[in-house]
Motif scaffolding. Structure first.
Motif, PDB file in Angstrom:
ATOM      1  N   LEU A 236      -1.459  -2.965   5.320  1.00  0.00           N
ATOM      2  CA  LEU A 236      -1.395  -4.273   6.063  1.00  0.00           C
ATOM      3  C   LEU A 236      -2.617  -4.865   6.452  1.00  0.00           C
ATOM      4  CD1 LEU A 236       0.841  -2.575   9.176  1.00  0.00           C
ATOM      5  CD2 LEU A 236       1.516  -3.998   7.460  1.00  0.00           C
ATOM      6  N   GLN A 237      -3.693  -4.048   6.301  1.00  0.00           N
ATOM      7  CA  GLN A 237      -5.109  -4.764   6.177  1.00  0.00           C
ATOM      8  C   GLN A 237      -5.458  -5.386   5.063  1.00  0.00           C
ATOM      9  OE1 GLN A 237      -7.406  -1.591   8.124  1.00  0.00           O
ATOM     10  NE2 GLN A 237      -6.698  -1.913  10.008  1.00  0.00           N
ATOM     11  N   GLY A 238      -4.732  -5.172   3.759  1.00  0.00           N
ATOM     12  CA  GLY A 238      -5.080  -5.557   2.619  1.00  0.00           C
ATOM     13  C   GLY A 238      -6.358  -4.797   1.704  1.00  0.00           C
ATOM     14  N   GLU A 239      -6.345  -3.401   2.372  1.00  0.00           N
ATOM     15  CA  GLU A 239      -7.367  -2.579   1.649  1.00  0.00           C
ATOM     16  C   GLU A 239      -6.781  -1.464   0.649  1.00  0.00           C
ATOM     17  OE1 GLU A 239      -8.819  -0.375   4.825  1.00  0.00           O
ATOM     18  OE2 GLU A 239      -9.907  -2.293   5.955  1.00  0.00           O
ATOM     19  N   GLY A 240      -7.381  -0.982   0.025  1.00  0.00           N
ATOM     20  CA  GLY A 240      -6.913  -0.056  -1.129  1.00  0.00           C
ATOM     21  C   GLY A 240      -6.257  -0.620  -2.117  1.00  0.00           C
ATOM     22  N   THR A 241      -5.353   0.154  -2.911  1.00  0.00           N
ATOM     23  CA  THR A 241      -4.552  -0.405  -3.935  1.00  0.00           C
ATOM     24  C   THR A 241      -3.771  -1.722  -3.604  1.00  0.00           C
ATOM     25  OG1 THR A 241      -4.588   1.876  -5.049  1.00  0.00           O
ATOM     26  CG2 THR A 241      -2.975   0.306  -5.989  1.00  0.00           C
ATOM     27  N   THR A 242      -3.794  -2.904  -4.416  1.00  0.00           N
ATOM     28  CA  THR A 242      -2.935  -3.930  -4.022  1.00  0.00           C
ATOM     29  C   THR A 242      -1.628  -3.656  -4.380  1.00  0.00           C
ATOM     30  OG1 THR A 242      -4.870  -5.249  -4.249  1.00  0.00           O
ATOM     31  CG2 THR A 242      -2.670  -6.299  -4.437  1.00  0.00           C
ATOM     32  N   LEU A 243      -0.483  -3.769  -3.430  1.00  0.00           N
ATOM     33  CA  LEU A 243       0.900  -3.405  -3.632  1.00  0.00           C
ATOM     34  C   LEU A 243       1.685  -5.032  -3.709  1.00  0.00           C
ATOM     35  CD1 LEU A 243       1.372  -0.389  -1.476  1.00  0.00           C
ATOM     36  CD2 LEU A 243       1.231  -0.294  -3.906  1.00  0.00           C
ATOM     37  N   ASP A 244       2.566  -5.085  -4.505  1.00  0.00           N
ATOM     38  CA  ASP A 244       3.579  -6.260  -4.356  1.00  0.00           C
ATOM     39  C   ASP A 244       4.599  -5.937  -3.218  1.00  0.00           C
ATOM     40  OD1 ASP A 244       5.082  -4.577  -5.428  1.00  0.00           O
ATOM     41  OD2 ASP A 244       5.486  -5.393  -7.449  1.00  0.00           O
ATOM     42  N   ALA A 245       5.463  -6.970  -3.011  1.00  0.00           N
ATOM     43  CA  ALA A 245       6.318  -6.814  -1.664  1.00  0.00           C
ATOM     44  C   ALA A 245       7.008  -5.675  -2.049  1.00  0.00           C
ATOM     45  CB  ALA A 245       7.387  -8.178  -1.737  1.00  0.00           C
ATOM     46  N   PRO A 246       7.760  -5.439  -3.126  1.00  0.00           N
ATOM     47  CA  PRO A 246       8.761  -4.185  -3.368  1.00  0.00           C
ATOM     48  C   PRO A 246       7.908  -3.013  -3.176  1.00  0.00           C
ATOM     49  CG  PRO A 246       9.032  -5.705  -5.104  1.00  0.00           C
ATOM     50  CD  PRO A 246       7.908  -6.480  -4.411  1.00  0.00           C
ATOM     51  N   GLY A 247       6.559  -2.813  -3.719  1.00  0.00           N
ATOM     52  CA  GLY A 247       5.783  -1.587  -3.475  1.00  0.00           C
ATOM     53  C   GLY A 247       5.475  -1.430  -2.130  1.00  0.00           C
ATOM     54  N   GLN A 248       5.029  -2.423  -1.330  1.00  0.00           N
ATOM     55  CA  GLN A 248       4.939  -2.384   0.045  1.00  0.00           C
ATOM     56  C   GLN A 248       6.176  -1.556   0.767  1.00  0.00           C
ATOM     57  OE1 GLN A 248       3.368  -5.637   2.343  1.00  0.00           O
ATOM     58  NE2 GLN A 248       0.979  -5.051   1.663  1.00  0.00           N
ATOM     59  N   ARG A 249       7.386  -2.251   0.417  1.00  0.00           N
ATOM     60  CA  ARG A 249       8.421  -1.663   1.067  1.00  0.00           C
ATOM     61  C   ARG A 249       8.777  -0.423   0.984  1.00  0.00           C
ATOM     62  NH1 ARG A 249      14.283  -5.148   0.848  1.00  0.00           N
ATOM     63  NH2 ARG A 249      12.783  -6.764   1.406  1.00  0.00           N
ATOM     64  N   ALA A 250       8.608  -0.038  -0.350  1.00  0.00           N
ATOM     65  CA  ALA A 250       8.877   1.526  -0.771  1.00  0.00           C
ATOM     66  C   ALA A 250       7.879   2.218   0.081  1.00  0.00           C
ATOM     67  CB  ALA A 250       8.668   1.629  -2.307  1.00  0.00           C
ATOM     68  N   LEU A 251       6.468   1.862   0.062  1.00  0.00           N
ATOM     69  CA  LEU A 251       5.584   2.660   0.986  1.00  0.00           C
ATOM     70  C   LEU A 251       5.863   2.818   2.308  1.00  0.00           C
ATOM     71  CD1 LEU A 251       2.692   4.130   1.454  1.00  0.00           C
ATOM     72  CD2 LEU A 251       1.846   1.842   1.604  1.00  0.00           C
ATOM     73  N   PHE A 252       6.262   1.845   2.950  1.00  0.00           N
ATOM     74  CA  PHE A 252       6.645   1.881   4.397  1.00  0.00           C
ATOM     75  C   PHE A 252       8.011   2.692   4.582  1.00  0.00           C
ATOM     76  CE2 PHE A 252       5.250  -2.978   4.808  1.00  0.00           C
ATOM     77  CZ  PHE A 252       3.799  -2.393   4.652  1.00  0.00           C
ATOM     78  N   SER A 253       8.763   2.530   3.604  1.00  0.00           N
ATOM     79  CA  SER A 253       9.878   3.415   3.750  1.00  0.00           C
ATOM     80  C   SER A 253       9.860   4.829   3.558  1.00  0.00           C
ATOM     81  CB  SER A 253      11.137   3.053   2.615  1.00  0.00           C
ATOM     82  OG  SER A 253      12.262   3.911   2.688  1.00  0.00           O
ATOM     83  N   ARG A 254       8.894   5.125   2.660  1.00  0.00           N
ATOM     84  CA  ARG A 254       8.354   6.573   2.467  1.00  0.00           C
ATOM     85  C   ARG A 254       7.671   7.065   3.620  1.00  0.00           C
ATOM     86  NH1 ARG A 254       4.987   6.114  -1.623  1.00  0.00           N
ATOM     87  NH2 ARG A 254       6.657   5.689  -3.129  1.00  0.00           N
ATOM     88  N   ALA A 255       6.686   6.288   4.426  1.00  0.00           N
ATOM     89  CA  ALA A 255       5.993   6.818   5.357  1.00  0.00           C
ATOM     90  C   ALA A 255       6.971   6.976   6.651  1.00  0.00           C
ATOM     91  CB  ALA A 255       5.052   5.663   5.618  1.00  0.00           C
TER      92      ALA A 255
END
Length: 375
Positions: A236-255
């Motif tokens: 959310l803060q744009g830090e760490g590994t850059t994720l595309d939109a599907p990657g972010q959605r997958a991360l949020f779901s896993r979290a």
């Protein structure tokens, strides 16, 4: 005015649905543990047939008094974790009267018989008993139990031992030894061990941020909510590994699945404008789960929705009843809420609210297959 407020809340909750009858009981930090956690039928049958592991799984989700009986049954069937959890219940007085002496014996015996399954829990139990009593306890004894579990391959026990060295609760503080134990915990499949190792990498060698992120990612994949939550914040803060939109959605779901409230909220914000989730049960489910996990903003929003939609539904507004029905049938829920939610949705749909009909079509196939976790 109230119509404008209701419309806005409806759009936020269901991406463009309606609202419902009565006031929904939404989980708060205080009430989340009172949610119906009825056991899976398969585990219940297996436990009844003498499967100790199934009894232990049921016990983890059951109220304390029921859990105590289930752990005793699991222990009788030879399950090491069940024996350790029975000892914890006796030692700490969970689900019945405390019996410290018997609890300690049960924990020590379980650790001796099945160190990988029981020693870490035994170490936690002794430390918690000392904390509740306001005494120093016996840190060396707890550390020895954790050491036995770690030697037997239990990542959880290795992480506990790493904490002892990092915080100096044992004979000596040794951050290097703690790092090695966290690495061992991570290799054994303990996600929090991976996260702890990653935190030390970030602290000691800022230039190795990619390595620290990889450890956090591994921890999240293994189900560590803290690791997942940290990755969500970074994304959310744009830090760490850059994720595309599907990657972010997958991360949020896993979290969210791992128990990180921030992940549930982030996924909700990502999906609430998506056409495919308009009128879906997924949105209220995400808010309810975030609330259950202690996110006050989600709890407050759900209270606002029910406070506005409840009276409107009572006055006969079909769309309001649809929103209340969606809240009730979405997981997690208390016993009886699903039936009431379906009744509200059916009435709203019959009254011509198309969004309620759509939610009803989604809810009905799930009714027969709701899992332990969703309950």
């Amino acid at each position: 005015m109230s119509g404008v407020v209701l419309g806005g809340l409806v759009l936020l909750l269901l991406g463009g649905c309606g609202a419902a009858r009565g006031r929904v009981s939404v989980p708060t930090v205080e009430t989340s543990l009172a949610l119906d956690a009825s056991p899976c039928d398969a585990d219940a049958r297996a436990c009844g047939a003498g499967d100790g592991r199934a009894c232990t799984r049921l016990g983890r989700e059951a109220p304390p008094d029921e859990a105590r009986a289930l752990f005793a049954r699991a222990c009788g069937a030879g399950d090491g974790e069940g024996c350790a959890r029975r000892g914890l219940a006796l030692l700490l007085g969970e689900g019945g009267a405390a019996d410290a002496a018997e609890g300690r014996r049960a924990l020590q015996g379980a650790c001796a018989r099945t160190p990988r399954e029981a020693c870490g829990l035994a170490a936690v139990g002794l430390a918690e008993a000392a904390r509740r009593a306001g005494t120093p306890g016996a840190p060396d004894e707890a550390a020895l139990l954790a050491q036995e579990g770690c030697h037997a391959g239990d990542g959880f026990a290795c992480r506990l031992l790493g904490d002892v060295f990092l915080e100096g609760r044992g004979p000596v503080a040794d951050a290097g030894q703690a790092f090695a134990l966290y690495a061992r915990a991570c290799e054994a499949g303990d996600g929090q061990g991976c996260a702890a190792q990653g935190a030390l990498v970030r602290q000691w060698t800022p230039g190795e941020a990619a390595r620290a992120d990889a450890l956090l990612t591994r921890g999240c994949e293994l189900g560590a909510s803290a690791a997942c939550g940290r990755l969500v914040v970074q994304a959310l803060q744009g830090e760490g590994t850059t994720l595309d939109a599907p990657g972010q959605r997958a991360l949020f779901s896993r979290a969210c699945d791992a128990g990180a409230a921030m992940g549930c909220l982030a996924l909700y914000e990502t999906l609430r404008h998506a056409p495919e989730t308009r009128g879906s049960l997924q949105l209220p489910t995400l808010l309810k789960r975030a609330c259950q996990l202690g996110e006050a903003r989600a709890c407050g929003f759900l209270e606002d929705v029910s406070r506005v939609a409840g009276p409107a539904c009572a006055e006969g507004t079909a769309s309001s009843c649809g929103v209340m029905g969606a809240l009730l049938v979405s997981a997690p829920r208390r016993e009886g809420e699903a039936e009431e939610g379906l009744r509200l949705l059916e009435g709203a749909c019959a009254a011509g609210d198309g969004a309620s009909c759509a939610v009803l079509r989604e809810a009905r196939p799930r009714e027969a297959g709701w899992s332990c976790r969703s309950r």
